[in-house]
Design a protein around this motif. Sequence first.
Motif, PDB file in Angstrom:
ATOM      1  N   ALA A 293       0.833  -1.213   0.000  1.00 26.41           N
ATOM      2  CA  ALA A 293       0.000   0.000   0.000  1.00 26.41           C
ATOM      3  C   ALA A 293       0.864   1.257   0.000  1.00 26.41           C
ATOM      4  CB  ALA A 293      -0.925  -0.008   1.213  1.00 26.41           C
ATOM      5  N   ASN A 294       0.651   2.121  -1.002  1.00 23.19           N
ATOM      6  CA  ASN A 294       1.577   3.238  -1.178  1.00 23.19           C
ATOM      7  C   ASN A 294       0.938   4.376  -1.967  1.00 23.19           C
ATOM      8  OD1 ASN A 294       4.094   4.485  -0.874  1.00 23.19           O
ATOM      9  ND2 ASN A 294       4.892   3.664  -2.783  1.00 23.19           N
ATOM     10  N   SER A 295      -0.331   4.676  -1.648  1.00 28.07           N
ATOM     11  CA  SER A 295      -0.986   5.791  -2.352  1.00 28.07           C
ATOM     12  C   SER A 295      -1.947   6.535  -1.424  1.00 28.07           C
ATOM     13  CB  SER A 295      -1.710   5.286  -3.606  1.00 28.07           C
ATOM     14  OG  SER A 295      -2.399   4.078  -3.384  1.00 28.07           O
ATOM     15  N   PRO A 296      -1.389   7.214  -0.394  1.00 32.18           N
ATOM     16  CA  PRO A 296      -2.248   7.893   0.585  1.00 32.18           C
ATOM     17  C   PRO A 296      -2.600   9.336   0.229  1.00 32.18           C
ATOM     18  CG  PRO A 296       0.020   7.967   1.333  1.00 32.18           C
ATOM     19  CD  PRO A 296       0.033   7.226   0.027  1.00 32.18           C
ATOM     20  N   PHE A 297      -2.100   9.817  -0.939  1.00 34.05           N
ATOM     21  CA  PHE A 297      -2.345  11.217  -1.312  1.00 34.05           C
ATOM     22  C   PHE A 297      -3.002  11.303  -2.682  1.00 34.05           C
ATOM     23  CE2 PHE A 297       1.588  11.325   1.284  1.00 34.05           C
ATOM     24  CZ  PHE A 297       1.127  12.101   2.326  1.00 34.05           C
ATOM     25  N   SER A 298      -3.817  12.345  -2.845  1.00 30.73           N
ATOM     26  CA  SER A 298      -4.345  12.717  -4.157  1.00 30.73           C
ATOM     27  C   SER A 298      -4.656  14.210  -4.124  1.00 30.73           C
ATOM     28  CB  SER A 298      -5.596  11.905  -4.516  1.00 30.73           C
ATOM     29  OG  SER A 298      -6.525  11.882  -3.449  1.00 30.73           O
ATOM     30  N   ASN A 299      -4.421  14.863  -5.244  1.00 26.22           N
ATOM     31  CA  ASN A 299      -4.638  16.308  -5.340  1.00 26.22           C
ATOM     32  C   ASN A 299      -3.907  17.077  -4.238  1.00 26.22           C
ATOM     33  OD1 ASN A 299      -6.415  16.176  -7.641  1.00 26.22           O
ATOM     34  ND2 ASN A 299      -7.989  15.421  -6.254  1.00 26.22           N
ATOM     35  N   GLY A 300      -2.742  16.575  -3.847  1.00 21.51           N
ATOM     36  CA  GLY A 300      -1.899  17.293  -2.898  1.00 21.51           C
ATOM     37  C   GLY A 300      -2.279  17.142  -1.443  1.00 21.51           C
ATOM     38  N   LYS A 301      -3.257  16.263  -1.147  1.00 17.63           N
ATOM     39  CA  LYS A 301      -3.727  16.114   0.237  1.00 17.63           C
ATOM     40  C   LYS A 301      -3.905  14.632   0.578  1.00 17.63           C
ATOM     41  CE  LYS A 301      -6.315  20.487   0.139  1.00 17.63           C
ATOM     42  NZ  LYS A 301      -7.654  21.107   0.246  1.00 17.63           N
ATOM     43  N   ARG A 302      -3.971  14.371   1.868  1.00 13.15           N
ATOM     44  CA  ARG A 302      -4.288  13.019   2.327  1.00 13.15           C
ATOM     45  C   ARG A 302      -5.674  12.632   1.842  1.00 13.15           C
ATOM     46  NH1 ARG A 302      -4.796  11.001   8.658  1.00 13.15           N
ATOM     47  NH2 ARG A 302      -5.020   8.778   8.181  1.00 13.15           N
ATOM     48  N   ASN A 303      -5.797  11.408   1.326  1.00 18.53           N
ATOM     49  CA  ASN A 303      -7.104  10.983   0.800  1.00 18.53           C
ATOM     50  C   ASN A 303      -7.813   9.968   1.696  1.00 18.53           C
ATOM     51  OD1 ASN A 303      -5.772   8.510   0.258  1.00 18.53           O
ATOM     52  ND2 ASN A 303      -5.225   9.183  -1.811  1.00 18.53           N
ATOM     53  N   TYR A 304      -7.204   9.624   2.840  1.00 15.60           N
ATOM     54  CA  TYR A 304      -7.760   8.698   3.828  1.00 15.60           C
ATOM     55  C   TYR A 304      -7.861   7.261   3.314  1.00 15.60           C
ATOM     56  CZ  TYR A 304      -8.400  12.808   6.596  1.00 15.60           C
ATOM     57  OH  TYR A 304      -8.151  13.958   7.307  1.00 15.60           O
ATOM     58  N   PHE A 305      -7.080   6.965   2.277  1.00 18.95           N
ATOM     59  CA  PHE A 305      -6.836   5.590   1.858  1.00 18.95           C
ATOM     60  C   PHE A 305      -5.347   5.319   2.041  1.00 18.95           C
ATOM     61  CE2 PHE A 305     -10.707   6.588  -0.422  1.00 18.95           C
ATOM     62  CZ  PHE A 305     -11.415   5.388  -0.414  1.00 18.95           C
ATOM     63  N   LEU A 306      -5.003   4.048   2.187  1.00 20.45           N
ATOM     64  CA  LEU A 306      -3.589   3.678   2.163  1.00 20.45           C
ATOM     65  C   LEU A 306      -3.193   3.177   0.772  1.00 20.45           C
ATOM     66  CD1 LEU A 306      -3.272   1.996   5.677  1.00 20.45           C
ATOM     67  CD2 LEU A 306      -2.613   4.319   4.979  1.00 20.45           C
ATOM     68  N   SER A 307      -4.146   2.568   0.074  1.00 18.57           N
ATOM     69  CA  SER A 307      -3.956   2.247  -1.340  1.00 18.57           C
ATOM     70  C   SER A 307      -5.137   2.800  -2.122  1.00 18.57           C
ATOM     71  CB  SER A 307      -3.827   0.741  -1.577  1.00 18.57           C
ATOM     72  OG  SER A 307      -3.698   0.488  -2.965  1.00 18.57           O
ATOM     73  N   TYR A 308      -5.031   4.079  -2.460  1.00 16.89           N
ATOM     74  CA  TYR A 308      -6.093   4.699  -3.256  1.00 16.89           C
ATOM     75  C   TYR A 308      -6.151   4.052  -4.635  1.00 16.89           C
ATOM     76  CZ  TYR A 308      -9.079   8.420  -5.131  1.00 16.89           C
ATOM     77  OH  TYR A 308     -10.117   9.126  -5.688  1.00 16.89           O
ATOM     78  N   ARG A 309      -4.980   3.635  -5.151  1.00 15.21           N
ATOM     79  CA  ARG A 309      -4.950   2.942  -6.439  1.00 15.21           C
ATOM     80  C   ARG A 309      -5.880   1.726  -6.420  1.00 15.21           C
ATOM     81  NH1 ARG A 309      -3.643  -1.600  -8.360  1.00 15.21           N
ATOM     82  NH2 ARG A 309      -3.102  -2.201  -6.232  1.00 15.21           N
ATOM     83  N   SER A 310      -5.794   0.943  -5.356  1.00 16.17           N
ATOM     84  CA  SER A 310      -6.623  -0.248  -5.265  1.00 16.17           C
ATOM     85  C   SER A 310      -8.103   0.114  -5.199  1.00 16.17           C
ATOM     86  CB  SER A 310      -6.218  -1.066  -4.035  1.00 16.17           C
ATOM     87  OG  SER A 310      -6.991  -2.238  -3.941  1.00 16.17           O
ATOM     88  N   HIS A 311      -8.439   1.147  -4.439  1.00 17.41           N
ATOM     89  CA  HIS A 311      -9.838   1.585  -4.361  1.00 17.41           C
ATOM     90  C   HIS A 311     -10.362   1.996  -5.733  1.00 17.41           C
ATOM     91  CE1 HIS A 311     -13.474   3.666  -3.157  1.00 17.41           C
ATOM     92  NE2 HIS A 311     -13.031   4.757  -3.750  1.00 17.41           N
ATOM     93  N   ILE A 312      -9.531   2.669  -6.504  1.00 15.37           N
ATOM     94  CA  ILE A 312      -9.944   3.146  -7.821  1.00 15.37           C
ATOM     95  C   ILE A 312     -10.426   2.000  -8.710  1.00 15.37           C
ATOM     96  CG2 ILE A 312      -8.952   4.024  -9.998  1.00 15.37           C
ATOM     97  CD1 ILE A 312      -7.456   6.083  -8.228  1.00 15.37           C
ATOM     98  N   TRP A 313      -9.770   0.845  -8.604  1.00 13.36           N
ATOM     99  CA  TRP A 313     -10.180  -0.281  -9.433  1.00 13.36           C
ATOM    100  C   TRP A 313     -11.591  -0.758  -9.101  1.00 13.36           C
ATOM    101  CZ3 TRP A 313      -8.275  -1.540 -13.846  1.00 13.36           C
ATOM    102  CH2 TRP A 313      -6.926  -1.327 -14.143  1.00 13.36           C
ATOM    103  N   THR A 314     -12.073  -0.484  -7.894  1.00 10.50           N
ATOM    104  CA  THR A 314     -13.444  -0.886  -7.540  1.00 10.50           C
ATOM    105  C   THR A 314     -14.478   0.025  -8.177  1.00 10.50           C
ATOM    106  OG1 THR A 314     -13.601   0.444  -5.504  1.00 10.50           O
ATOM    107  CG2 THR A 314     -12.600  -1.744  -5.316  1.00 10.50           C
ATOM    108  N   LYS A 315     -14.030   1.149  -8.742  1.00  9.99           N
ATOM    109  CA  LYS A 315     -14.933   2.119  -9.365  1.00  9.99           C
ATOM    110  C   LYS A 315     -14.580   2.331 -10.837  1.00  9.99           C
ATOM    111  CE  LYS A 315     -16.710   3.085  -5.250  1.00  9.99           C
ATOM    112  NZ  LYS A 315     -18.088   2.684  -4.884  1.00  9.99           N
ATOM    113  N   THR A 316     -13.981   1.310 -11.459  1.00 10.04           N
ATOM    114  CA  THR A 316     -13.536   1.459 -12.850  1.00 10.04           C
ATOM    115  C   THR A 316     -14.491   0.780 -13.822  1.00 10.04           C
ATOM    116  OG1 THR A 316     -11.211   1.752 -12.273  1.00 10.04           O
ATOM    117  CG2 THR A 316     -11.673   0.893 -14.470  1.00 10.04           C
TER     118      THR A 316
END
Length: 457
Positions: A213-236
Amino acid sequence: MQTLLNKNQLITDKEQLLEYFHSGCKPMAQWRIGTEHEKFAFDIKTLKPLPYEGRNGASGIKDLLSGLAENGWKPVIENQNIIALINSDNSSITLEPGGQVELSGAPLENVHQTCGEVNGHLQEVKKVADRLGVGFIGLGYQPKWSIEDAEWMPKERYKIMSEYMPKKGSLGHHMMLATCTVQVNLDFSSEAHMVQMFRAALALQPLATALWANSPFSNGKRNYFLSYRSHIWTKTDPDRCGIMPFVFDDNFGFESYIDYMLDVPMYFVHRNEKYINSAGQSFRDFIKGELPAMPGEKPTLKDWEDHLTTAFPEVRLKRFIEMRGSDGGSSNNLCALPAFWVGLLYDDEALKNTLAIIDDWSYEEVSEMRDVVPISALDTPFREGTLKDLAKSVLEISEKGLKRRKNLDEKGRDESLFLKSLKAIAETGITPAEEILEKYFGEWGQKIDRIYEDYSY
């Protein structure tokens, strides 16, 4: 021995697709390891993602590829644009939709070789990039910029995909433009062996997502995920992503996966160096000669291979198996991924012990774990404990499997040395994402730009 295929052979029935997968079976002596990893390229002055063409004196992706071509890589051209590079050892450098640079490594015999390839590649691209004012960083998601700041690369297939994806999920463009992963590709000896490997890999893919897990930021801020990349695949796109329930059925095999792929809607057909839009259409109809985009024509084996690349489950079957659940990261973690999976799946005793652990796991359990892991990583509850507990047990199996392989480097060390970073993560429970967050709220003073200083290759 793996069969050589006539890629122009017309497909008229499912039996040919079964033969295709059976042709991937290889004896153990011919098993290889292929590692792929993506990284973000950025302008070191502005930190912005690179456009394809350089502007205002700044370099672009095209300049980077052209610079690498001077080192002996052969350019791949589409519509007069250089879009990839290939090497004589079957490795390639390709572009993801937002300009992420991917190394698809050569098929190699051991993890020492794959790690050497990764580090050699990073040194090569860095040498060219330094001259161009370009940097690289390995993370699961673009930490600072929005997807509007990324430029679509000039590849026709990406245009078709970009138009179709918003019809199926809310974050498809984020997946295409702003994510990076590392994956490993492994061989199998038979259909039965593939079933064992695939089932073990799919069940443990959420654990791999947690460890990397290595994606805790998006748009310059904390996104409250540890793997935002993985979450994105659930909404693809639910038609082509996630955990496939049929893998846990007693009759899972090549035919099950073929039926799955025949039901995954198509994106395109490649003909005469052009991509024909067939988004949403059926490969089953294509085999019947009833594809609306190409009435009367039937697919070739090359069309089938192209179609296989358009499904994005956590584990993917080609004439080998791809483990796809991990965020991009440091060079240590890039080397750890093939070590982790080779230790579990390429040693008979380790595979047997892995299957014993996951034997009574249900699709529902794995699917729920997969959905929670992007938020809580190793703290994700599982049965009587957490994934941190599971990680320690699984890493022990992997380590023993690697030791039994007895592949030694020039210093006499076996492949288990590449698990060192993972063992520290499992012991502490602190993932790469949590390590970065600690710095962000500590010494960085919530200044996201510091990530480029501390974590660039």
